[in-house]
Structures are given as structure tokens and as C-alpha cells.
Scaffold this motif. Structure first.
Motif, PDB file in Angstrom:
ATOM      1  N   PHE A 112     -76.682 -47.173 -39.552  1.00  0.00           N
ATOM      2  CA  PHE A 112     -76.128 -46.351 -38.211  1.00  0.00           C
ATOM      3  C   PHE A 112     -77.493 -46.100 -37.268  1.00  0.00           C
ATOM      4  O   PHE A 112     -78.647 -45.879 -37.791  1.00  0.00           O
ATOM      5  CB  PHE A 112     -75.461 -45.265 -38.781  1.00  0.00           C
ATOM      6  CG  PHE A 112     -74.083 -45.337 -39.300  1.00  0.00           C
ATOM      7  CD1 PHE A 112     -73.110 -45.877 -38.606  1.00  0.00           C
ATOM      8  CD2 PHE A 112     -73.885 -45.384 -40.441  1.00  0.00           C
ATOM      9  CE1 PHE A 112     -71.866 -45.995 -38.904  1.00  0.00           C
ATOM     10  CE2 PHE A 112     -72.938 -45.615 -41.050  1.00  0.00           C
ATOM     11  CZ  PHE A 112     -71.602 -46.017 -40.523  1.00  0.00           C
ATOM     12  N   ARG A 149     -73.923 -39.235 -30.662  1.00  0.00           N
ATOM     13  CA  ARG A 149     -72.838 -40.358 -31.046  1.00  0.00           C
ATOM     14  C   ARG A 149     -73.627 -41.000 -32.140  1.00  0.00           C
ATOM     15  O   ARG A 149     -74.924 -40.941 -32.493  1.00  0.00           O
ATOM     16  CB  ARG A 149     -72.695 -41.257 -30.080  1.00  0.00           C
ATOM     17  CG  ARG A 149     -73.697 -41.817 -29.226  1.00  0.00           C
ATOM     18  CD  ARG A 149     -73.472 -42.699 -28.163  1.00  0.00           C
ATOM     19  NE  ARG A 149     -72.539 -43.928 -28.638  1.00  0.00           N
ATOM     20  CZ  ARG A 149     -72.239 -44.854 -27.981  1.00  0.00           C
ATOM     21  NH1 ARG A 149     -72.744 -44.751 -26.550  1.00  0.00           N
ATOM     22  NH2 ARG A 149     -71.327 -45.835 -28.170  1.00  0.00           N
ATOM     23  N   THR A 160     -73.612 -45.020 -33.721  1.00  0.00           N
ATOM     24  CA  THR A 160     -73.436 -46.307 -33.635  1.00  0.00           C
ATOM     25  C   THR A 160     -73.838 -47.086 -34.911  1.00  0.00           C
ATOM     26  O   THR A 160     -74.843 -46.840 -35.223  1.00  0.00           O
ATOM     27  CB  THR A 160     -73.841 -46.752 -32.230  1.00  0.00           C
ATOM     28  OG1 THR A 160     -75.211 -46.600 -32.178  1.00  0.00           O
ATOM     29  CG2 THR A 160     -73.173 -45.969 -31.012  1.00  0.00           C
ATOM     30  N   GLN A 172     -73.300 -53.449 -38.214  1.00  0.00           N
ATOM     31  CA  GLN A 172     -72.156 -54.263 -37.804  1.00  0.00           C
ATOM     32  C   GLN A 172     -71.682 -55.641 -38.449  1.00  0.00           C
ATOM     33  O   GLN A 172     -70.586 -55.817 -38.882  1.00  0.00           O
ATOM     34  CB  GLN A 172     -72.387 -54.965 -36.141  1.00  0.00           C
ATOM     35  CG  GLN A 172     -71.257 -55.531 -35.681  1.00  0.00           C
ATOM     36  CD  GLN A 172     -70.054 -54.508 -35.168  1.00  0.00           C
ATOM     37  OE1 GLN A 172     -70.316 -53.606 -34.489  1.00  0.00           O
ATOM     38  NE2 GLN A 172     -69.016 -54.740 -36.055  1.00  0.00           N
ATOM     39  N   VAL A 226     -67.377 -45.476 -39.523  1.00  0.00           N
ATOM     40  CA  VAL A 226     -67.206 -46.454 -38.274  1.00  0.00           C
ATOM     41  C   VAL A 226     -65.904 -46.565 -37.615  1.00  0.00           C
ATOM     42  O   VAL A 226     -65.620 -46.254 -36.406  1.00  0.00           O
ATOM     43  CB  VAL A 226     -67.052 -47.923 -39.005  1.00  0.00           C
ATOM     44  CG1 VAL A 226     -67.176 -48.935 -37.765  1.00  0.00           C
ATOM     45  CG2 VAL A 226     -68.585 -48.298 -39.486  1.00  0.00           C
ATOM     46  N   GLY A 269     -65.390 -42.829 -36.172  1.00  0.00           N
ATOM     47  CA  GLY A 269     -66.652 -42.795 -34.761  1.00  0.00           C
ATOM     48  C   GLY A 269     -67.544 -41.675 -35.228  1.00  0.00           C
ATOM     49  O   GLY A 269     -68.404 -41.216 -34.177  1.00  0.00           O
TER      50      GLY A 269
END
Length: 296
Positions: A49, A55, A57, A63, A14, A17
Motif C-alpha cells: 500500500f 488515503r 492506495t 495490485q 482494499v 478503501g
């Protein structure tokens, strides 16, 4: 795989990244980091994730897990450092939220000394009169003036500030100075939407506390707007005194009804609804609290 290693890998992905960057940061191989995340997701039964070729996220579940687990990991690391007698590491970021006027007048002047004291600290100061969701906005520390309606949060009262009722000389020359709170019904009262007393201003008389319903042609959720309105001679405002340190020394600003305005508002520091709060947040809280107590 060790659960602590899984958690460390998760936090590293996290913060960095991505998996490759996390591997470089932790000194582990990318397959090892991927294996740790896979084991963690399997054990939790959720995807943490969203992965793509470009990418990585966090999912919504990821989260929420990050918001809860990062402070816990920081506590574990801090406790370990303290146990072996190492110097407390104050590097990293902290996000502090405060009302716009209060933050500009009282928090911003403290930032240079704060950053000089903790050179590794990265400060993100969020100034807004809107009441923010601390968990959703990832606020580490909120500073508020007035009542705090968050029963599950950790609240630390730092100081108190009285209310003051003020207007400009130009306004009072046209409309007269109110001698009692009841006379405010004949005046243009500027209303700050963030106060619970925005339509009923609190006073204290010989018989005890009472309130007066007031009206005006200007209201705003911004203290700056109401302050500007008072200076421009638009009407009368009711403020926490800490928001008027500049205006109270202005030759055109007059306080009124001083014998009736007795209410005091708490200045409080608030930690979000987490079980663990990082040592970094506690140290910044202590620094700001001590500094504010000498200013307010």
C-alpha cells in the motif's frame, strides 16, 4: 500471525478503501488490521500500500497481488460454505466486457433477469469494440465474437454465428448486385477494423475456401459505424449475423453472395489468466451462457 488472517485483512483494506473501514467491516481493531498488513508485507518483502494521511492506495505490486489473491480467497470461502451446506452467497460485484453492438443487442436484455435471479449482485457491463487487457482492466468475464488469441486464458465456446454480406437497396440500385465474390473489387466495401478479414473477405466456392481483397472509403473499429454506413447506402459490409438482428429484418437491407459466405464465428466466454475463478463468476457465466444459447 496466521497467513489466512493476513490475506483477509489485506482484501478487506482494499475493498473498504482504508484501514479504519476494514476494521469496521471485519469487526477487528484498527491496530490488529495494521499489524496483519505489516506482517504480510514483511513476509512478502514488498510494500502493498501507498499510505498517506488522506488515503490508502495499492502499489503496483499490491495490485498484482490483489488480482491473484482475491479469487483464491473467494474460492476458499465458497468451498467452506458448500462444505457446511450453506446457501451460496452471490452478493458482490462482477465486471463483464463485451463488444458494443453484441453487448447492446444480446447481453443488456439479459441483465434484468440476471439481477432478479441474484439480487445481491452488482453488475458492471463494459461495452467496447477495443480488445481489453482483462487483468489490467480487472475484467472478470469477457464475451467475444471471433477468434480468441489468448492461449493462457480459460475459453468456453457458447455458440456459433455465421457471417453475412449485406448492402442497402439504394446502394445496389446505383451500383448493381455482385453475383460472385470477385465482383466485390468493383464495389465500395466498408471495413471493420476489428476483423482479421478487414481487407480480405473469406468465401467458399466449388474449389474450396478463398479470399477476396476488398477496398472502400469507410473503415472503423466500431461495428455500429459500419452498420450505419450500410443503412445509409455507402457500401457493402461483412458482419457476424448476431450483429445484424435488427438490420436483417429491415426492408432496405439485402444479403448478397449467400452461396459463397460459409464462415462461422465462435461466440466465446473468456476468464482471465488466473488460476482460480470465483464461484460468483462461474454462476454468472452459466446464466449468461444458457440464456445466449436460446437467443443465438
Amino acid at each position: 500471525m496466521d497467513r489466512f488472517q493476513e490475506l483477509e485483512a489485506f482484501i478487506a483494506v482494499v475493498d473498504a478503501g482504508g484501514f479504519s473501514a476494514a476494521a469496521r467491516r471485519t469487526g477487528k481493531s484498527q491496530p490488529a488490521v495494521s499489524k496483519a498488513i505489516g506482517a504480510l508485507e514483511y513476509r512478502l518483502g514488498v510494500a502493498l500500500f501507498n499510505r498517506s494521511t488522506r488515503r490508502v492506495t495499492l502499489t503496483d505490486q499490491g495490485q498484482r497481488y490483489f488480482d491473484r489473491m482475491k479469487p483464491l480467497l473467494e474460492e476458499i470461502e465458497a468451498a467452506s460454505r458448500e462444505l457446511v451446506g450453506s446457501t451460496l452467497d452471490m452478493s458482490g460485484s462482477i465486471r463483464v466486457a463485451a463488444a458494443t453492438t453484441f453487448g447492446r443487442l444480446h447481453i443488456l436484455p439479459l441483465i434484468p433477469d440476471l439481477l432478479a435471479t441474484f439480487p445481491g449482485l452488482e453488475m458492471d457491463l463494459v461495452l467496447s469494440d477495443a480488445m481489453r487487457d482483462m487483468v489490467e482492466d480487472r475484467i472478470d468475464l469477457a464475451i467475444r465474437v471471433g477468434p480468441v488469441d489468448e492461449p493462457d486464458a480459460v475459453v468456453r465456446r457458447v455458440a456459433g454465428t455465421p457471417l453475412v454480406c449485406v448492402g442497402s437497396k439504394s446502394y445496389f440500385e446505383k451500383h448493381g448486385i455482385p453475383e460472385t465474390p470477385a465482383e466485390l473489387v468493383n464495389h465500395n466495401c466498408l471495413l471493420y477494423g476489428g476483423l482479421r478479414e478487414s481487407a480480405n473477405w473469406p468465401f467458399v466456392g466449388p474449389k474450396g475456401p478463398f479470399s477476396v481483397a476488398v477496398r472502400g472509403n469507410l473503415s472503423s473499429n466500431s461495428v455500429e459505424t459500419i452498420r450505419a454506413g450500410v443503412l445509409a447506402g455507402v457500401g457493402i459490409g461483412l458482419f457476424a449475423k448476431v450483429s445484424l438482428v435488427e438490420e436483417l429484418s429491415h426492408p432496405d437491407v439485402i444479403t448478397v453472395l449467400d452461396d459463397y459466405v460459409r464462415d462461422v464465428r465462435d461466440v466465446s466466454f473468456i476468464w482471465p489468466k488466473r488460476r482460480f475463478v470465483s464461484v460468483r463468476v462461474r454462476r454468472v457465466t452459466d446464466f449468461l451462457a444458457a440464456s445466449l444459447q436460446t437467443r443465438l
